[in-house]
Enzyme design. Structure first.
Site, PDB file in Angstrom:
ATOM      1  N   GLY A 119      63.728  56.694  14.972  1.00  0.00           N
ATOM      2  CA  GLY A 119      64.158  57.956  14.542  1.00  0.00           C
ATOM      3  C   GLY A 119      64.389  58.160  13.180  1.00  0.00           C
ATOM      4  O   GLY A 119      64.077  57.051  12.054  1.00  0.00           O
ATOM      5  N   GLN A 155      67.276  61.256   5.183  1.00  0.00           N
ATOM      6  CA  GLN A 155      66.443  60.294   4.852  1.00  0.00           C
ATOM      7  C   GLN A 155      65.037  60.508   4.181  1.00  0.00           C
ATOM      8  O   GLN A 155      64.359  59.444   3.594  1.00  0.00           O
ATOM      9  CB  GLN A 155      66.101  59.550   6.225  1.00  0.00           C
ATOM     10  CG  GLN A 155      67.581  58.725   6.599  1.00  0.00           C
ATOM     11  CD  GLN A 155      67.002  57.842   8.164  1.00  0.00           C
ATOM     12  OE1 GLN A 155      66.816  58.514   8.880  1.00  0.00           O
ATOM     13  NE2 GLN A 155      66.517  56.766   7.831  1.00  0.00           N
ATOM     14  N   CYS A 159      67.653  50.169  10.199  1.00  0.00           N
ATOM     15  CA  CYS A 159      67.518  51.464   9.561  1.00  0.00           C
ATOM     16  C   CYS A 159      66.514  51.714   8.592  1.00  0.00           C
ATOM     17  O   CYS A 159      66.381  50.746   7.827  1.00  0.00           O
ATOM     18  CB  CYS A 159      68.811  52.154   8.871  1.00  0.00           C
ATOM     19  SG  CYS A 159      68.922  53.726   8.290  1.00  0.00           S
ATOM     20  N   LEU A 160      65.592  52.573   8.547  1.00  0.00           N
ATOM     21  CA  LEU A 160      64.552  52.947   7.612  1.00  0.00           C
ATOM     22  C   LEU A 160      64.897  52.956   6.339  1.00  0.00           C
ATOM     23  O   LEU A 160      64.226  52.676   5.321  1.00  0.00           O
ATOM     24  CB  LEU A 160      63.637  53.837   8.161  1.00  0.00           C
ATOM     25  CG  LEU A 160      62.820  53.848   9.424  1.00  0.00           C
ATOM     26  CD1 LEU A 160      61.897  54.973   9.870  1.00  0.00           C
ATOM     27  CD2 LEU A 160      61.882  52.763   9.383  1.00  0.00           C
ATOM     28  N   HIS A 218      72.929  57.212  16.078  1.00  0.00           N
ATOM     29  CA  HIS A 218      72.530  56.879  14.679  1.00  0.00           C
ATOM     30  C   HIS A 218      72.107  57.946  13.843  1.00  0.00           C
ATOM     31  O   HIS A 218      72.580  58.009  12.688  1.00  0.00           O
ATOM     32  CB  HIS A 218      71.337  55.521  14.974  1.00  0.00           C
ATOM     33  CG  HIS A 218      70.913  55.182  13.589  1.00  0.00           C
ATOM     34  ND1 HIS A 218      71.303  53.646  13.204  1.00  0.00           N
ATOM     35  CD2 HIS A 218      70.091  55.770  12.655  1.00  0.00           C
ATOM     36  CE1 HIS A 218      70.732  53.626  12.189  1.00  0.00           C
ATOM     37  NE2 HIS A 218      70.181  54.886  11.460  1.00  0.00           N
ATOM     38  N   GLU A 219      70.964  58.831  14.247  1.00  0.00           N
ATOM     39  CA  GLU A 219      70.494  59.832  13.519  1.00  0.00           C
ATOM     40  C   GLU A 219      71.553  61.003  13.294  1.00  0.00           C
ATOM     41  O   GLU A 219      71.622  61.609  12.118  1.00  0.00           O
ATOM     42  CB  GLU A 219      69.394  60.442  14.342  1.00  0.00           C
ATOM     43  CG  GLU A 219      68.262  59.300  14.435  1.00  0.00           C
ATOM     44  CD  GLU A 219      67.909  58.675  13.255  1.00  0.00           C
ATOM     45  OE1 GLU A 219      67.967  59.110  12.148  1.00  0.00           O
ATOM     46  OE2 GLU A 219      67.341  57.274  13.301  1.00  0.00           O
ATOM     47  N   HIS A 278      73.584  59.832  10.381  1.00  0.00           N
ATOM     48  CA  HIS A 278      73.235  60.362   9.230  1.00  0.00           C
ATOM     49  C   HIS A 278      73.346  61.781   8.678  1.00  0.00           C
ATOM     50  O   HIS A 278      73.454  61.979   7.317  1.00  0.00           O
ATOM     51  CB  HIS A 278      71.595  60.080   9.060  1.00  0.00           C
ATOM     52  CG  HIS A 278      70.977  58.799   8.884  1.00  0.00           C
ATOM     53  ND1 HIS A 278      71.171  58.212   7.809  1.00  0.00           N
ATOM     54  CD2 HIS A 278      70.589  58.047   9.540  1.00  0.00           C
ATOM     55  CE1 HIS A 278      70.533  56.852   7.740  1.00  0.00           C
ATOM     56  NE2 HIS A 278      70.157  56.641   9.036  1.00  0.00           N
TER      57      HIS A 278
END
Length: 163
Positions: free
Chosen positions: A46, A51, A88-89, A130-131, A134
């Site tokens: 995701g 991000q 997480c990225l 999660h996304e 963000h």
């Protein structure tokens, strides 16, 4: 399509609330395509627009069943609990134990502005929540029950390579 730079923890953009998308145009479509390519290149499941430094309510997710694009998403229902490992990225190399809903339903718009509902369970429910976090300026570490140590992370990686 282009690979975009993924913003890392410490950049203030990750802590800001994203603005709704009101224009469904080529600029948005390019962002969606770039985000999907960036997510795949980084081996993520995701990616949210903050991000990649864009404060708009845009998310892409791919848990192995194809890319899901969500514009202005909001969780409309959730059920159960799934406690699991999450990363997480934007926080590379760090993992934590996070409780998320086992099932989640999200109302959003597609790239053309049409209303859609996406329902998911397990990993998809986790990725949806999660996304969307963000977009509110929240990171998984904010709600993690605990972060994993380097030793625990190494053990998890060893278990994964044995399977």
């Amino acid at each position: 399509m282009a690979i975009r730079n993924i913003v890392k923890e410490g950049d203030e953009v990750l802590r800001k609330v994203s603005k709704p998308v009101v224009r469904f145009d080529e600029k948005l479509w390019t962002l969606l395509d770039d985000m999907a390519q960036t997510m795949h290149e980084a081996n993520g499941v995701g990616l949210a627009a903050p991000q990649v430094g864009i404060l708009r309510r845009v998310v892409v997710i791919d848990v192995g069943e194809g890319v899901i694009e969500l514009i202005n998403p909001q969780v409309i229902s959730s059920a159960g609990e799934n406690v699991g490992t999450e990363g997480c990225l934007s926080i590379p190399g760090e993992w934590g134990i996070v409780a998320r809903p086992e099932k989640a339903a999200v109302k959003a718009q597609d790239r053309d502005g049409n209303e859609i509902v996406v329902e998911g369970e397990g990993l998809l429910a986790r990725a949806l929540c999660h996304e969307i976090d963000h977009l509110e300026g929240k990171l998984f570490r904010d709600i993690a029950q605990r972060m994993l140590s380097a030793e625990e992370l190494e053990q998890l990686e060893e278990q994964g390579s044995e399977e």
